[in-house]
Design a protein around this motif. Structure first.
Motif, PDB file in Angstrom:
ATOM      1  N   TYR A 233      -5.500 -47.775  71.975  1.00 41.67           N
ATOM      2  CA  TYR A 233      -6.699 -47.407  72.725  1.00 41.67           C
ATOM      3  C   TYR A 233      -7.888 -47.259  71.787  1.00 41.67           C
ATOM      4  CZ  TYR A 233      -5.134 -42.497  71.806  1.00 41.67           C
ATOM      5  OH  TYR A 233      -4.704 -41.315  71.249  1.00 41.67           O
ATOM      6  N   GLY A 234      -9.078 -47.201  72.386  1.00 43.19           N
ATOM      7  CA  GLY A 234     -10.322 -47.344  71.647  1.00 43.19           C
ATOM      8  C   GLY A 234     -10.592 -46.323  70.573  1.00 43.19           C
ATOM      9  N   SER A 235     -10.573 -45.041  70.914  1.00 42.16           N
ATOM     10  CA  SER A 235     -10.958 -44.023  69.938  1.00 42.16           C
ATOM     11  C   SER A 235     -10.036 -44.031  68.729  1.00 42.16           C
ATOM     12  CB  SER A 235     -10.982 -42.639  70.588  1.00 42.16           C
ATOM     13  OG  SER A 235      -9.777 -42.364  71.264  1.00 42.16           O
ATOM     14  N   MET A 236      -8.735 -44.227  68.958  1.00 35.59           N
ATOM     15  CA  MET A 236      -7.815 -44.244  67.825  1.00 35.59           C
ATOM     16  C   MET A 236      -7.951 -45.530  67.014  1.00 35.59           C
ATOM     17  SD  MET A 236      -6.223 -41.407  67.392  1.00 35.59           S
ATOM     18  CE  MET A 236      -7.867 -40.770  67.801  1.00 35.59           C
ATOM     19  N   THR A 237      -8.330 -46.632  67.637  1.00 36.70           N
ATOM     20  CA  THR A 237      -8.493 -47.870  66.867  1.00 36.70           C
ATOM     21  C   THR A 237      -9.725 -47.788  65.973  1.00 36.70           C
ATOM     22  OG1 THR A 237      -7.353 -49.120  68.587  1.00 36.70           O
ATOM     23  CG2 THR A 237      -8.657 -50.381  66.999  1.00 36.70           C
ATOM     24  N   TYR A 238     -10.812 -47.221  66.473  1.00 38.96           N
ATOM     25  CA  TYR A 238     -11.976 -47.010  65.602  1.00 38.96           C
ATOM     26  C   TYR A 238     -11.653 -45.987  64.511  1.00 38.96           C
ATOM     27  CZ  TYR A 238     -15.216 -49.783  68.404  1.00 38.96           C
ATOM     28  OH  TYR A 238     -15.854 -50.828  69.032  1.00 38.96           O
ATOM     29  N   ALA A 239     -10.893 -44.947  64.864  1.00 38.92           N
ATOM     30  CA  ALA A 239     -10.498 -43.954  63.863  1.00 38.92           C
ATOM     31  C   ALA A 239      -9.611 -44.587  62.794  1.00 38.92           C
ATOM     32  CB  ALA A 239      -9.772 -42.791  64.531  1.00 38.92           C
ATOM     33  N   GLY A 240      -8.699 -45.463  63.224  1.00 37.31           N
ATOM     34  CA  GLY A 240      -7.826 -46.144  62.267  1.00 37.31           C
ATOM     35  C   GLY A 240      -8.584 -47.064  61.346  1.00 37.31           C
ATOM     36  N   LEU A 241      -9.518 -47.842  61.918  1.00 38.30           N
ATOM     37  CA  LEU A 241     -10.335 -48.743  61.104  1.00 38.30           C
ATOM     38  C   LEU A 241     -11.138 -47.964  60.073  1.00 38.30           C
ATOM     39  CD1 LEU A 241     -11.674 -51.509  60.490  1.00 38.30           C
ATOM     40  CD2 LEU A 241     -13.329 -50.963  62.301  1.00 38.30           C
ATOM     41  N   LYS A 242     -11.815 -46.918  60.517  1.00 39.78           N
ATOM     42  CA  LYS A 242     -12.636 -46.104  59.606  1.00 39.78           C
ATOM     43  C   LYS A 242     -11.778 -45.498  58.504  1.00 39.78           C
ATOM     44  CE  LYS A 242     -13.661 -42.183  61.373  1.00 39.78           C
ATOM     45  NZ  LYS A 242     -12.595 -41.413  60.675  1.00 39.78           N
ATOM     46  N   SER A 243     -10.612 -45.021  58.879  1.00 43.27           N
ATOM     47  CA  SER A 243      -9.726 -44.381  57.908  1.00 43.27           C
ATOM     48  C   SER A 243      -9.284 -45.367  56.833  1.00 43.27           C
ATOM     49  CB  SER A 243      -8.502 -43.798  58.624  1.00 43.27           C
ATOM     50  OG  SER A 243      -8.879 -42.760  59.499  1.00 43.27           O
ATOM     51  N   MET A 244      -8.984 -46.589  57.234  1.00 44.38           N
ATOM     52  CA  MET A 244      -8.584 -47.600  56.249  1.00 44.38           C
ATOM     53  C   MET A 244      -9.734 -47.942  55.303  1.00 44.38           C
ATOM     54  SD  MET A 244      -5.964 -50.188  58.222  1.00 44.38           S
ATOM     55  CE  MET A 244      -7.134 -50.713  59.472  1.00 44.38           C
ATOM     56  N   ILE A 245     -10.938 -48.035  55.843  1.00 45.11           N
ATOM     57  CA  ILE A 245     -12.099 -48.328  55.001  1.00 45.11           C
ATOM     58  C   ILE A 245     -12.321 -47.201  54.001  1.00 45.11           C
ATOM     59  CG2 ILE A 245     -14.613 -48.624  55.001  1.00 45.11           C
ATOM     60  CD1 ILE A 245     -14.289 -50.013  57.751  1.00 45.11           C
ATOM     61  N   TYR A 246     -12.241 -45.955  54.466  1.00 44.76           N
ATOM     62  CA  TYR A 246     -12.415 -44.814  53.569  1.00 44.76           C
ATOM     63  C   TYR A 246     -11.317 -44.752  52.509  1.00 44.76           C
ATOM     64  CZ  TYR A 246     -16.063 -42.683  56.502  1.00 44.76           C
ATOM     65  OH  TYR A 246     -17.226 -42.409  57.187  1.00 44.76           O
ATOM     66  N   ALA A 247     -10.155 -45.310  52.826  1.00 43.94           N
ATOM     67  CA  ALA A 247      -9.050 -45.324  51.868  1.00 43.94           C
ATOM     68  C   ALA A 247      -9.108 -46.519  50.929  1.00 43.94           C
ATOM     69  CB  ALA A 247      -7.721 -45.315  52.610  1.00 43.94           C
ATOM     70  N   GLY A 248     -10.161 -47.329  51.050  1.00 41.82           N
ATOM     71  CA  GLY A 248     -10.367 -48.427  50.116  1.00 41.82           C
ATOM     72  C   GLY A 248      -9.790 -49.755  50.536  1.00 41.82           C
ATOM     73  N   VAL A 249      -9.344 -49.883  51.783  1.00 44.52           N
ATOM     74  CA  VAL A 249      -8.810 -51.160  52.262  1.00 44.52           C
ATOM     75  C   VAL A 249      -9.985 -52.086  52.561  1.00 44.52           C
ATOM     76  CG1 VAL A 249      -7.373 -52.288  53.993  1.00 44.52           C
ATOM     77  CG2 VAL A 249      -6.828 -49.959  53.247  1.00 44.52           C
ATOM     78  N   ASP A 250      -9.942 -53.322  52.048  1.00 48.66           N
ATOM     79  CA  ASP A 250     -11.107 -54.210  52.199  1.00 48.66           C
ATOM     80  C   ASP A 250     -11.027 -55.051  53.469  1.00 48.66           C
ATOM     81  OD1 ASP A 250      -9.654 -56.660  51.692  1.00 48.66           O
ATOM     82  OD2 ASP A 250      -9.795 -56.250  49.552  1.00 48.66           O
ATOM     83  N   ALA A 251     -12.128 -55.734  53.750  1.00 48.07           N
ATOM     84  CA  ALA A 251     -12.283 -56.460  55.012  1.00 48.07           C
ATOM     85  C   ALA A 251     -11.309 -57.617  55.170  1.00 48.07           C
ATOM     86  CB  ALA A 251     -13.719 -56.976  55.138  1.00 48.07           C
ATOM     87  N   ASP A 252     -10.769 -58.143  54.070  1.00 47.24           N
ATOM     88  CA  ASP A 252      -9.848 -59.275  54.153  1.00 47.24           C
ATOM     89  C   ASP A 252      -8.400 -58.847  54.348  1.00 47.24           C
ATOM     90  OD1 ASP A 252     -11.848 -61.202  53.832  1.00 47.24           O
ATOM     91  OD2 ASP A 252     -11.806 -60.978  51.651  1.00 47.24           O
ATOM     92  N   ASP A 253      -8.138 -57.571  54.321  1.00 49.45           N
ATOM     93  CA  ASP A 253      -6.775 -57.080  54.509  1.00 49.45           C
ATOM     94  C   ASP A 253      -6.326 -57.367  55.946  1.00 49.45           C
ATOM     95  OD1 ASP A 253      -4.712 -54.875  55.303  1.00 49.45           O
ATOM     96  OD2 ASP A 253      -4.816 -54.751  53.111  1.00 49.45           O
ATOM     97  N   PRO A 254      -5.083 -57.813  56.147  1.00 50.85           N
ATOM     98  CA  PRO A 254      -4.600 -58.119  57.504  1.00 50.85           C
ATOM     99  C   PRO A 254      -4.711 -56.946  58.466  1.00 50.85           C
ATOM    100  CG  PRO A 254      -3.069 -58.957  55.852  1.00 50.85           C
ATOM    101  CD  PRO A 254      -4.081 -58.142  55.117  1.00 50.85           C
ATOM    102  N   ARG A 255      -4.578 -55.724  57.974  1.00 48.77           N
ATOM    103  CA  ARG A 255      -4.694 -54.561  58.840  1.00 48.77           C
ATOM    104  C   ARG A 255      -6.102 -54.414  59.389  1.00 48.77           C
ATOM    105  NH1 ARG A 255      -2.375 -50.490  54.404  1.00 48.77           N
ATOM    106  NH2 ARG A 255      -3.447 -52.067  53.149  1.00 48.77           N
ATOM    107  N   VAL A 256      -7.095 -54.617  58.532  1.00 46.49           N
ATOM    108  CA  VAL A 256      -8.487 -54.532  58.974  1.00 46.49           C
ATOM    109  C   VAL A 256      -8.814 -55.677  59.916  1.00 46.49           C
ATOM    110  CG1 VAL A 256     -10.887 -54.634  58.222  1.00 46.49           C
ATOM    111  CG2 VAL A 256      -9.245 -53.264  56.925  1.00 46.49           C
TER     112      VAL A 256
END
Length: 366
Positions: free
Chosen positions: A245-268
């Motif tokens: 769902y939406g709020s958790m997907t935006y929260a997950g994306l933001k969390s990965m970015i803050y943890a240093g995961v870059d835009a080319d990572d499959p998770r992002v």
């Protein structure tokens, strides 16, 4: 008599601000914030707290939102709120209400509030000792080997309220927001542990997620928690998979970015793909109006973290997400200057909480 004069002055201010607001097309963020401030002046108690019967975190959210819009740290509206929040510091380093079962959540909000106050122009207090102790407290209650949950556990690396016997993505997102505010990056051990948990809340089978839920939905979105049997606030599908769902997907994306995961990572990439398919400001995708203002906050914070001024949806339409969000929030602002969700779930029927979420969301729209 003084209370009467104050009420009259505030009413006059709201009338003048509303008249100015009505002439704005499109409405400015500053005009919306000015209206919200008029409301907040009337909704705090004698201590300067907002909805203290619910949680001191609401006061912390309001104060942080005001500071992010340039409100002076010495303005009584802010200063009283910050003082109130700081007053909940405990000997164990946490900053939470007496008997609270939400130590992580309340401490995370308090740390972000005090850090914003300490770094604001004209600040007279750095809160260094409180912040240091609070960081140690938060890292100490993060789920890991000390709590009997090693790397193989679906709880590993997460943060929870404390009232439930498992961590969740929302609280882990607050933890990462807090560590980010304190200047911690992907090299910090607590951030790395949190990233492991965040990756396991994504509906994406990969080397980072081999939980029982990873392949059942596999759409790249995020849900609440894989721990303690797994939970999604959006429910399960026929396969037993946990719906994204939406709020958790935006929260997950933001969390990965803050943890240093870059835009080319499959998770992002997978998260961005899900968000493109579900881009909307009408609802919290998958949840309707539940948690709508929390959704707006995570929407704005996550998209700001991507560094993108526009967002292209799955149909190829390009969105100026900041302008669209400002327009939607202007439409929803009440005559009082507040925002309130008619859906009572997660306390958003409380205008102080919903208004705080909006102030934070708007801070990323300037």
């Amino acid at each position: 008599m003084n209370r009467f004069r104050t009420a009259v002055a505030l009413a006059l201010t709201l009338t003048l601000v509303s008249a100015s607001f009505a002439q704005d097309s499109p409405p400015s963020v500053d005009a919306m914030v000015d209206r919200a401030v008029v409301f907040l002046e009337t909704s705090r108690d004698e201590q300067g707290a907002f909805s203290p019967h619910l949680s001191p975190a609401i006061t912390g959210l309001v104060a942080t939102g005001l500071l992010k819009h340039g409100r002076s740290v010495n303005d009584p509206l802010v200063a009283d709120a910050v003082k109130y929040v700081a007053g909940f510091a405990k000997p164990d380093g946490g900053i939470y209400s007496d008997g609270s079962k939400h130590g992580n959540y309340e401490t995370c909000i308090a740390v972000q509030c005090l850090k914003a106050a300490a770094t604001a122009p004209g600040a007279k207090e750095d809160y260094a000792e409180l912040l240091d102790k609070a960081e140690k407290y938060l890292k100490g209650i993060q789920w890991d080997d000390e709590e009997g949950h090693g790397l193989e556990s679906t709880s590993y690396g997460g943060a929870g309220y404390g009232s439930h016997s498992r961590p969740d993505l929302s609280n882990t997102s607050f933890l990462l927001d807090t560590l980010h505010a304190l200047g911690r990056d992907g090299d910090d051990p607590a951030v790395q542990k949190a990233l492991i948990f965040v990756s396991r809340t994504q509906n994406l089978e990969s080397e980072y997620n081999t939980t029982e839920f990873a392949a059942k939905v596999n759409d790249g979105g995020f849900y609440y928690t894989p721990a303690a049997g797994g939970t999604s606030q959006a429910g399960q599908d026929d396969s037993g998979g946990l719906r994204s769902y939406g709020s958790m997907t935006y929260a997950g994306l933001k969390s990965m970015i803050y943890a240093g995961v870059d835009a080319d990572d499959p998770r992002v990439k997978a998260a961005m793909s899900w968000l493109r398919k579900h881009y909307t400001l009408v609802e919290n995708p998958g949840m309707g109006t539940s948690g709508l203002y929390y959704y707006y906050h995570t929407f704005a914070k996550a998209l700001d973290a991507t560094g993108q001024d526009t967002f292209t949806d799955a149909d190829g339409a390009e969105h100026d997400w900041r302008a669209e969000l400002v327009a939607k929030l202007a439409e929803d602002q009440q005559p009082t200057g507040a925002w309130v969700n008619t859906n009572e779930r997660w306390l958003e029927a409380d205008p102080n909480l919903s208004t705080a979420y909006v102030l934070l969301a708007l801070s990323y729209c300037k």
